[in-house]
Design a protein around this motif. Structure first.
Motif, PDB file in Angstrom:
ATOM      1  N   THR A 144      13.111 -34.921  -8.964  1.00 41.95           N
ATOM      2  CA  THR A 144      12.847 -33.758  -9.803  1.00 41.95           C
ATOM      3  C   THR A 144      12.185 -34.178 -11.107  1.00 41.95           C
ATOM      4  O   THR A 144      11.230 -33.545 -11.558  1.00 41.95           O
ATOM      5  N   TRP A 145      12.676 -35.262 -11.698  1.00 36.04           N
ATOM      6  CA  TRP A 145      12.100 -35.730 -12.961  1.00 36.04           C
ATOM      7  C   TRP A 145      10.689 -36.262 -12.766  1.00 36.04           C
ATOM      8  O   TRP A 145       9.839 -36.113 -13.643  1.00 36.04           O
ATOM      9  N   MET A 163      16.330 -37.918  -8.940  1.00 37.44           N
ATOM     10  CA  MET A 163      15.259 -38.577  -9.648  1.00 37.44           C
ATOM     11  C   MET A 163      13.904 -37.977  -9.283  1.00 37.44           C
ATOM     12  O   MET A 163      12.999 -37.959 -10.085  1.00 37.44           O
ATOM     13  N   ILE A 195       8.570 -33.157 -12.658  1.00 41.49           N
ATOM     14  CA  ILE A 195       8.433 -32.597 -14.008  1.00 41.49           C
ATOM     15  C   ILE A 195       7.439 -33.420 -14.816  1.00 41.49           C
ATOM     16  O   ILE A 195       6.558 -32.877 -15.495  1.00 41.49           O
ATOM     17  N   ALA A 196       7.554 -34.741 -14.758  1.00 42.02           N
ATOM     18  CA  ALA A 196       6.635 -35.614 -15.504  1.00 42.02           C
ATOM     19  C   ALA A 196       5.201 -35.447 -15.007  1.00 42.02           C
ATOM     20  O   ALA A 196       4.258 -35.389 -15.814  1.00 42.02           O
TER      21      ALA A 196
END
Length: 102
Positions: free
Chosen positions: A3-4, A1, A7-8
């Protein structure tokens, strides 16, 4: 989670920079200092990336065939060679040094 989330955050940061660039008044962009910085910044960034990729290997400073290729490219640029000749000289010298060094 995680990583996301990264990215966001990157997406939001990139979008914020784009919006900030659009919100800058035209008068600010016409100032001589801003125009000069805008012209020189890409060159400085490219030089920094080239130096980092040529002389660094992780956290170690190295002097290998890449440096010889960069030197050949610099000589070709000083001699005002066309871009493809500059790239070709760098490739040939780098490959030659690597072949000789084994």
């Amino acid at each position: 989670m995680n990583t996301w989330i990264a990215i966001a955050a990157t997406v939001l940061g990139c979008y914020a920079v784009k919006v900030a660039g659009l919100l800058v008044p035209a008068g600010v962009l016409e100032r001589p200092l801003v125009r000069r910085l805008a012209a020189l910044l890409p060159v400085a960034l490219l030089a920094a990336l080239t130096a980092q990729q040529t002389f660094a290997d992780g956290h170690t400073l190295v002097l290998d065939a890449r440096a010889a290729g960069l030197g050949a490219a610099a000589v070709a640029l000083v001699l005002r060679a066309p871009f493809l000749v500059v790239v070709g000289a760098a490739v040939l010298v780098t490959a030659g040094v690597r072949a000789i060094a084994g």
